[in-house]
Enzyme design. Structure first.
Site, mmCIF file in Angstrom:
data_model
loop_
_atom_site.group_PDB
_atom_site.id
_atom_site.type_symbol
_atom_site.label_atom_id
_atom_site.label_comp_id
_atom_site.label_asym_id
_atom_site.label_seq_id
_atom_site.Cartn_x
_atom_site.Cartn_y
_atom_site.Cartn_z
ATOM 1 N N PHE A 80 0.862 -1.185 0.000
ATOM 2 C CA PHE A 80 0.000 0.000 0.000
ATOM 3 C C PHE A 80 0.903 1.243 0.000
ATOM 4 C CE2 PHE A 80 -2.831 3.220 1.635
ATOM 5 C CZ PHE A 80 -3.993 2.951 0.941
ATOM 6 N N ASP B 261 1.381 -3.812 9.433
ATOM 7 C CA ASP B 261 0.219 -3.000 9.093
ATOM 8 C C ASP B 261 -0.970 -3.958 8.967
ATOM 9 O OD1 ASP B 261 -1.791 -1.506 7.863
ATOM 10 O OD2 ASP B 261 -0.352 -0.189 6.870
ATOM 11 N N TYR C 201 -11.561 2.088 9.427
ATOM 12 C CA TYR C 201 -12.743 2.243 8.560
ATOM 13 C C TYR C 201 -12.949 1.108 7.571
ATOM 14 C CZ TYR C 201 -9.032 4.404 5.719
ATOM 15 O OH TYR C 201 -7.855 4.672 5.067
ATOM 16 N N LYS C 202 -12.097 0.068 7.635
ATOM 17 C CA LYS C 202 -12.261 -1.053 6.703
ATOM 18 C C LYS C 202 -13.128 -2.119 7.381
ATOM 19 C CE LYS C 202 -8.254 0.344 4.126
ATOM 20 N NZ LYS C 202 -6.783 0.394 4.081
ATOM 21 N N ARG D 175 -11.118 -5.503 -7.433
ATOM 22 C CA ARG D 175 -11.143 -6.084 -6.076
ATOM 23 C C ARG D 175 -12.579 -6.222 -5.608
ATOM 24 N NH1 ARG D 175 -7.843 -2.786 -1.597
ATOM 25 N NH2 ARG D 175 -9.576 -1.393 -2.032
HETATM 26 C C1 PLP Z 1 -6.130 1.522 3.985
HETATM 27 C C2 PLP Z 1 -4.682 1.411 4.316
HETATM 28 C C3 PLP Z 1 -4.005 2.484 4.905
HETATM 29 C C4 PLP Z 1 -4.741 3.776 5.118
HETATM 30 O O1 PLP Z 1 -4.007 4.788 5.627
HETATM 31 P P1 PLP Z 1 -4.752 6.168 5.987
HETATM 32 O O2 PLP Z 1 -3.725 6.912 6.709
HETATM 33 O O3 PLP Z 1 -5.972 5.818 6.764
HETATM 34 O O4 PLP Z 1 -5.160 6.810 4.710
HETATM 35 C C5 PLP Z 1 -2.679 2.310 5.236
HETATM 36 N N1 PLP Z 1 -2.035 1.134 5.014
HETATM 37 C C6 PLP Z 1 -2.666 0.087 4.431
HETATM 38 C C7 PLP Z 1 -1.939 -1.178 4.212
HETATM 39 C C8 PLP Z 1 -3.992 0.206 4.063
HETATM 40 O O5 PLP Z 1 -4.620 -0.813 3.485
#
Ligand code: PLP
Length: 409
Positions: free
Chosen positions: A124, A194, A219-220, A368
């Site tokens: 990511f 993460d 939020y996921k 996805r």
């Molecule tokens: C969704 C996600 C993020 C999101 O980071 P934000 O700071 O909330 O925008 C970070 N790392 C991974 C691996 C993600 O899937």
């Protein structure tokens, strides 16, 4: 042949079936994007409303004490702990995942004599971007990314911290957290995970794996609402040695002593920086409480079954249509979404969304589909693939307008 009648029987026998009713899900849609933005738990609106009208509206500033606002980051962190195999005293809710990545990576490197942050390419993007930013600030530091099959050999005696996503955001590949944490430790490095695509979706056992640090998203699969605050995990054994570089007053040992010099709070509380976002925390707490109800065994089993059904249906109905599955076949090696490459991926996803099947697209060519066991049925998966087959058969995806710059995909 897979018959819809058989799938309806599976749905009727599904032990998680009752959870669907606990979410706001608009009629006429199949929501396959809960891995990107979880839907609203029905409880969230009432909780947020109460905070606005009663705690904020009537309680005003007294609510920091009377309504427990000041404890919310630690309280909700403690509730997330069992979902990730941590102790309540090891988790706090704060900031965004990106900001938490910064705080922990900078702390990991500055506390070590070593200067390398080891990551993998194609993770990511924010994880890599933040690692680069941390490296720019610390003399001699570098962020190095190495393909996953070479990570073990790249763990040299210069690596301060290994940073990986447990579940990959595109492919859903899941790392072996225990093995990679052990490899990092054998090389004298910290292991940082993460958990954005793991928490609430797959079993996570940070303490069982001996992990040092982790961050994750609210939020996921936690369904905490758009831009919900994120969380930080610091293993008890590391809490004393690591310092938050964003040493704000909320991480002070006594914020309301207003001392002239910073003194970090004991424990995980030092990872707070500024005033916690109470409205966002209220919605997140509703999501976390819901996530605590089902058994993770039931979630994992249904996620695996939804995946297999999706893959089988695509194999049966869309053979030769250009879809290449890029998610692992083995359930233990993946998270809770399914991903395919297709050269017209963007246009196909837009056409699907126009027909009420909401997934998402990730550059350059990945479709996805989030498979969230709490509110998706086997029949939903059948209908989603049926719609995909329709969109391919009538070629309606060809009418998708070109992508606009800046469009959220
Ligand atoms: C969704 C996600 C993020 C999101 O980071 P934000 O700071 O909330 O925008 C970070 N790392 C991974 C691996 C993600 O899937």
């Amino acid at each position: 042949m897979i018959h819809i009648g058989a799938l309806r029987r599976l749905d009727a026998a599904d032990p998680l079936r009752a959870f669907r009713d606990r979410f706001e899900l608009p009629a006429g849609f199949i929501y396959l994007d809960g891995n990107s933005l979880g839907p609203s738990p029905k409880a969230a609106a009432g909780v947020v409303q109460r905070v606005v009208t009663s705690e904020w509206g009537e309680g005003l500033i007294r609510s920091w004490n009377d309504a427990g606002w000041i404890d919310a980051p630690r309280r909700i962190g403690g509730k997330i702990a069992p979902l990730i195999g941590a102790k309540p005293s090891e988790v706090v809710v704060a900031d965004s995942t990106s900001v938490n990545l910064f705080k922990l990576l900078a702390a990991a490197v500055t506390s070590s004599g070593r200067r390398l942050i080891l990551t993998e390419p194609d993770d990511f993007p924010t994880d890599g971007y933040v690692a680069e930013g941390v490296a720019r600030l610390i003399p001699g530091a570098r962020a190095v990314s190495v393909p996953r099959q070479h990570l073990a050999e790249a763990l040299s005696d210069e690596v301060a911290v290994l940073l990986l996503s447990h579940v990959h955001y595109k492919t859903a590949q899941r790392h072996d957290m225990a093995a990679l944490t052990a490899a990092a430790h054998a090389a004298g490095a910290l292991a940082m995970w993460d958990l954005s695509h793991s928490v609430g979706a797959v079993r996570v056992d940070l303490n069982g794996c001996g992990a040092d640090l982790a961050v994750g998203c609210g939020y996921k699969f936690l369904n905490g609402g758009p831009g919900a605050p994120a969380f930080v995990f610091v293993a008890e054994s590391r809490q004393e040695a690591l310092a938050n570089p964003l040493s704000g007053w909320m991480g002070h040992a006594q914020p309301f002593a207003f001392e002239p010099r910073y003194r970090p709070a004991d424990g995980v509380g030092r990872w707070l920086t500024g005033t916690p976002p109470i409205l966002g925390l209220a919605a997140l707490e509703a999501g976390v409480e819901l996530a605590l109800e089902p058994d993770i065994e039931a979630i994992e089993a249904k996620s695996a079954a939804l995946f297999d059904l999706f893959a089988d249906l695509v194999g049966a109905r869309l053979a030769g249509a250009g879809f290449a599955l890029i998610s692992p076949q083995a359930a233990a090696e993946r998270g809770s979404h399914i991903a395919f490459r297709h050269q017209h991926g963007f246009a196909i996803m837009q056409a699907l969304i126009a027909r009420g099947v909401i997934g998402d697209f990730r550059d350059p060519d990945v479709l996805r589909f989030g498979l969230t066991p709490l509110y998706l049925s086997f029949e939903d998966v059948w209908r989603a693939v049926d719609t995909l087959a329709e969109v391919m058969a009538d070629e309606s995806w060809r009418e998708t307008p070109p992508r606009r710059p800046g469009q959220v995909t």
